[in-house]
Design a protein around this motif. Structure first.
Motif, PDB file in Angstrom:
ATOM      1  N   GLU A  38       0.950  -1.306  -0.143  1.00 43.74           N
ATOM      2  CA  GLU A  38      -0.434   0.133   0.190  1.00 43.74           C
ATOM      3  C   GLU A  38       0.705   1.563  -0.064  1.00 43.74           C
ATOM      4  N   THR A  39       2.087   1.535   0.835  1.00 42.35           N
ATOM      5  CA  THR A  39       2.775   2.672   1.282  1.00 42.35           C
ATOM      6  C   THR A  39       3.029   2.509  -0.609  1.00 42.35           C
ATOM      7  N   LYS A  40       3.842   1.793  -1.020  1.00 43.85           N
ATOM      8  CA  LYS A  40       4.432   2.289  -2.116  1.00 43.85           C
ATOM      9  C   LYS A  40       3.609   3.000  -3.882  1.00 43.85           C
ATOM     10  N   ARG A  41       1.526   3.352  -3.396  1.00 44.44           N
ATOM     11  CA  ARG A  41       1.221   3.997  -4.207  1.00 44.44           C
ATOM     12  C   ARG A  41       1.291   5.240  -3.322  1.00 44.44           C
ATOM     13  N   ILE A  42       2.088   5.618  -1.821  1.00 42.18           N
ATOM     14  CA  ILE A  42       2.048   7.406  -1.443  1.00 42.18           C
ATOM     15  C   ILE A  42       3.429   7.669  -1.748  1.00 42.18           C
ATOM     16  N   VAL A  43       4.737   6.444  -2.031  1.00 40.62           N
ATOM     17  CA  VAL A  43       5.458   7.161  -2.602  1.00 40.62           C
ATOM     18  C   VAL A  43       6.658   5.414  -3.518  1.00 40.62           C
ATOM     19  N   SER A  44       6.778   6.424  -4.400  1.00 43.53           N
ATOM     20  CA  SER A  44       7.337   4.872  -5.289  1.00 43.53           C
ATOM     21  C   SER A  44       8.337   4.121  -4.399  1.00 43.53           C
ATOM     22  N   GLU A  45       8.763   3.172  -5.001  1.00 46.06           N
ATOM     23  CA  GLU A  45       9.364   2.097  -4.229  1.00 46.06           C
ATOM     24  C   GLU A  45      11.216   2.912  -4.856  1.00 46.06           C
ATOM     25  N   GLU A  46      11.204   3.037  -6.228  1.00 47.37           N
ATOM     26  CA  GLU A  46      12.813   4.273  -6.681  1.00 47.37           C
ATOM     27  C   GLU A  46      12.689   5.016  -5.471  1.00 47.37           C
ATOM     28  N   GLU A  47      12.053   5.595  -5.223  1.00 47.15           N
ATOM     29  CA  GLU A  47      12.280   7.051  -4.445  1.00 47.15           C
ATOM     30  C   GLU A  47      12.737   6.573  -2.922  1.00 47.15           C
ATOM     31  N   ILE A  48      12.203   6.083  -2.624  1.00 53.42           N
ATOM     32  CA  ILE A  48      12.765   5.464  -1.616  1.00 53.42           C
ATOM     33  C   ILE A  48      13.932   4.158  -1.636  1.00 53.42           C
ATOM     34  N   GLU A  49      14.248   4.005  -2.425  1.00 54.89           N
ATOM     35  CA  GLU A  49      15.668   3.233  -2.609  1.00 54.89           C
ATOM     36  C   GLU A  49      16.938   4.561  -2.496  1.00 54.89           C
ATOM     37  N   ALA A  50      16.522   5.573  -3.170  1.00 52.69           N
ATOM     38  CA  ALA A  50      16.906   6.432  -3.479  1.00 52.69           C
ATOM     39  C   ALA A  50      17.526   6.963  -2.387  1.00 52.69           C
ATOM     40  N   LEU A  51      16.524   7.242  -1.651  1.00 58.13           N
ATOM     41  CA  LEU A  51      16.938   8.073  -0.088  1.00 58.13           C
ATOM     42  C   LEU A  51      17.369   7.005   0.616  1.00 58.13           C
ATOM     43  N   TYR A  52      16.579   6.090   0.494  1.00 64.77           N
ATOM     44  CA  TYR A  52      17.893   4.651   1.335  1.00 64.77           C
ATOM     45  C   TYR A  52      19.638   4.747   1.336  1.00 64.77           C
ATOM     46  N   THR A  53      19.195   4.976   0.018  1.00 68.83           N
ATOM     47  CA  THR A  53      20.855   4.153  -0.259  1.00 68.83           C
ATOM     48  C   THR A  53      21.633   6.233   0.066  1.00 68.83           C
ATOM     49  N   SER A  54      21.288   7.674   0.244  1.00 67.96           N
ATOM     50  CA  SER A  54      21.813   8.487  -0.531  1.00 67.96           C
ATOM     51  C   SER A  54      21.882   8.829   1.545  1.00 67.96           C
ATOM     52  N   LEU A  55      20.887   8.193   2.038  1.00 72.68           N
ATOM     53  CA  LEU A  55      20.749   8.527   3.568  1.00 72.68           C
ATOM     54  C   LEU A  55      22.165   7.463   4.209  1.00 72.68           C
ATOM     55  N   LYS A  56      22.265   6.300   3.777  1.00 73.53           N
ATOM     56  CA  LYS A  56      23.149   5.646   4.700  1.00 73.53           C
ATOM     57  C   LYS A  56      24.652   5.967   4.596  1.00 73.53           C
ATOM     58  N   LYS A  57      24.800   6.693   3.270  1.00 73.31           N
ATOM     59  CA  LYS A  57      25.957   7.357   3.559  1.00 73.31           C
ATOM     60  C   LYS A  57      26.102   8.027   3.752  1.00 73.31           C
ATOM     61  N   VAL A  58      25.501   9.251   4.225  1.00 75.27           N
ATOM     62  CA  VAL A  58      26.101   9.821   5.135  1.00 75.27           C
ATOM     63  C   VAL A  58      25.787   9.186   6.886  1.00 75.27           C
ATOM     64  N   ARG A  59      25.146   8.801   6.548  1.00 74.71           N
ATOM     65  CA  ARG A  59      25.138   8.205   8.347  1.00 74.71           C
ATOM     66  C   ARG A  59      26.417   7.653   8.546  1.00 74.71           C
ATOM     67  N   GLU A  60      26.412   6.597   7.590  1.00 74.99           N
ATOM     68  CA  GLU A  60      27.729   6.004   7.719  1.00 74.99           C
ATOM     69  C   GLU A  60      29.112   6.965   7.701  1.00 74.99           C
ATOM     70  N   ARG A  61      28.773   8.150   6.888  1.00 70.83           N
ATOM     71  CA  ARG A  61      30.360   9.229   7.812  1.00 70.83           C
ATOM     72  C   ARG A  61      30.689   9.323   8.811  1.00 70.83           C
ATOM     73  N   PHE A  62      29.160  10.238   9.296  1.00 75.61           N
ATOM     74  CA  PHE A  62      29.364  10.989  10.841  1.00 75.61           C
ATOM     75  C   PHE A  62      28.844  10.225  11.442  1.00 75.61           C
ATOM     76  N   GLU A  63      28.652   8.947  11.684  1.00 79.62           N
ATOM     77  CA  GLU A  63      29.303   7.864  12.423  1.00 79.62           C
ATOM     78  C   GLU A  63      30.201   7.817  12.481  1.00 79.62           C
ATOM     79  N   GLU A  64      30.523   7.773  11.660  1.00 77.46           N
ATOM     80  CA  GLU A  64      32.579   7.782  12.003  1.00 77.46           C
ATOM     81  C   GLU A  64      33.130   8.908  12.995  1.00 77.46           C
ATOM     82  N   LEU A  65      32.433   9.788  13.249  1.00 79.96           N
ATOM     83  CA  LEU A  65      32.473  10.967  14.279  1.00 79.96           C
ATOM     84  C   LEU A  65      32.357  10.981  15.770  1.00 79.96           C
ATOM     85  N   ILE A  66      31.499   9.470  15.874  1.00 78.99           N
ATOM     86  CA  ILE A  66      31.470   9.735  17.148  1.00 78.99           C
ATOM     87  C   ILE A  66      31.375   8.034  17.841  1.00 78.99           C
ATOM     88  N   ASP A  67      31.547   7.770  19.428  1.00 85.79           N
ATOM     89  CA  ASP A  67      32.340   7.167  19.814  1.00 85.79           C
ATOM     90  C   ASP A  67      30.425   5.992  20.419  1.00 85.79           C
TER      91      ASP A  67
END
Lengths: 154, 154
Positions: free
Chosen positions: A122-151
């Motif tokens: 159902e939710t894929k009608r709200i937000v397309s799978e491609e959009e979710i996928e793109a967001l997931y990928t770039s969010l993960k990339k950014v998160r991983e770089r920030f994560e290196e800054l914390i313990d």
DNA sequence: AAAAATATGTTGCATTTACAACAATATTAT
DNA sequence: ATAATATTGTTGTAAATGCAACATATTTTT
């Protein structure tokens, strides 16, 4: 004046927190609506154990983003419900408590997934799978770089 | 088996929660390191009041993503510290408690911003401004659509 | 070999958070 | 006009969460 500073409500930080809250509420409302007997966090733990058989508690804690204490408590509950078994084993020559999903746990997991799946579609009608996928990928990339800054003391 | 379902740790949901946690820890570690006398949430409230003069409590609660009770408590603390004043006014013919930042509150806000700014600049070496901007925009778009699905009872 | 540091899990406590109940007032419906 | 509903803020309470301390065992350092 502070050209590098925005007001907090205009920052990525804020947007991430707000999105996390919205998604958590969505998840909990879905669990209530479908009369699922597990707490959302218990489901998350169960699902994570199911694809990481023989994981130890600390590693599970890192995955489900809880501290060791609360991870232990979630596991107590899952164990009491007969969905998970715990056993002592070693990891790097140290004694650890490992765990595995039980037959009943697996059945429960499948039953919940079956209930949930149509809503996910159902939710894929709200937000397309491609959009979710793109967001997931770039969010993960950014998160991983920030994560290196914390313990992450878990 | 469930072709529309991923394991939770591979979902956008998970990534958003994890990113939120990483960013919150980053923020708190920064506040401790810089010996900032306010809690992160108090700073967020103060900053939000500063750009929404005369806002009422409930609207502030929505903005800072807290419930009304906790927003009231944060405001008690800010008021005790002399950073915020509260006064009774009307909104849609109803009595509400509105608030404004004080002279001292504004000074405090500027002092914190000054301390924090160089670290914000620093993070732009980790993740570029453009990347942050793009992520912010698409996250907001997706969040707004999901938000329509829930009832945000604040 | 002894001491210090690390890894793991549990317990207890303090803080945070959410949620429900309440009080006061205003709006809307009957 | 009266009753029902909605808005706003506070208080109280229960649950969730995190954190520090502890116990145990192992590894690393001196």
């Amino acid at each position: 004046m502070f050209k590098n500073l925005r007001h907090y409500t205009d920052t990525l930080n804020y947007e991430v927190e707000k999105t996390a809250r919205v998604m958590r509420i969505l998840g909990m409302q879905l669990f209530e609506k479908l009369n699922i007997e597990l707490l959302l966090d218990e489901y998350v733990a169960l699902d994570t154990i199911s694809c990481n058989e023989g994981i130890c508690q600390r590693d599970l804690a890192k995955l489900i983003i809880k501290d060791r204490a609360n991870t232990g408590r979630i596991l107590n509950s899952l164990e009491n419900k007969g969905l998970v078994t715990r056993f002592v084993d070693t990891k790097n020559n140290r004694l650890v408590r490992k765990m595995a999903i039980t037959e009943n746990g697996y059945k429960k997991l499948i039953s919940i997934n079956k209930k949930v799946e149509s809503y996910i579609v159902e939710t894929k009608r709200i937000v397309s799978e491609e959009e979710i996928e793109a967001l997931y990928t770039s969010l993960k990339k950014v998160r991983e770089r920030f994560e290196e800054l914390i313990d992450f003391k878990i």
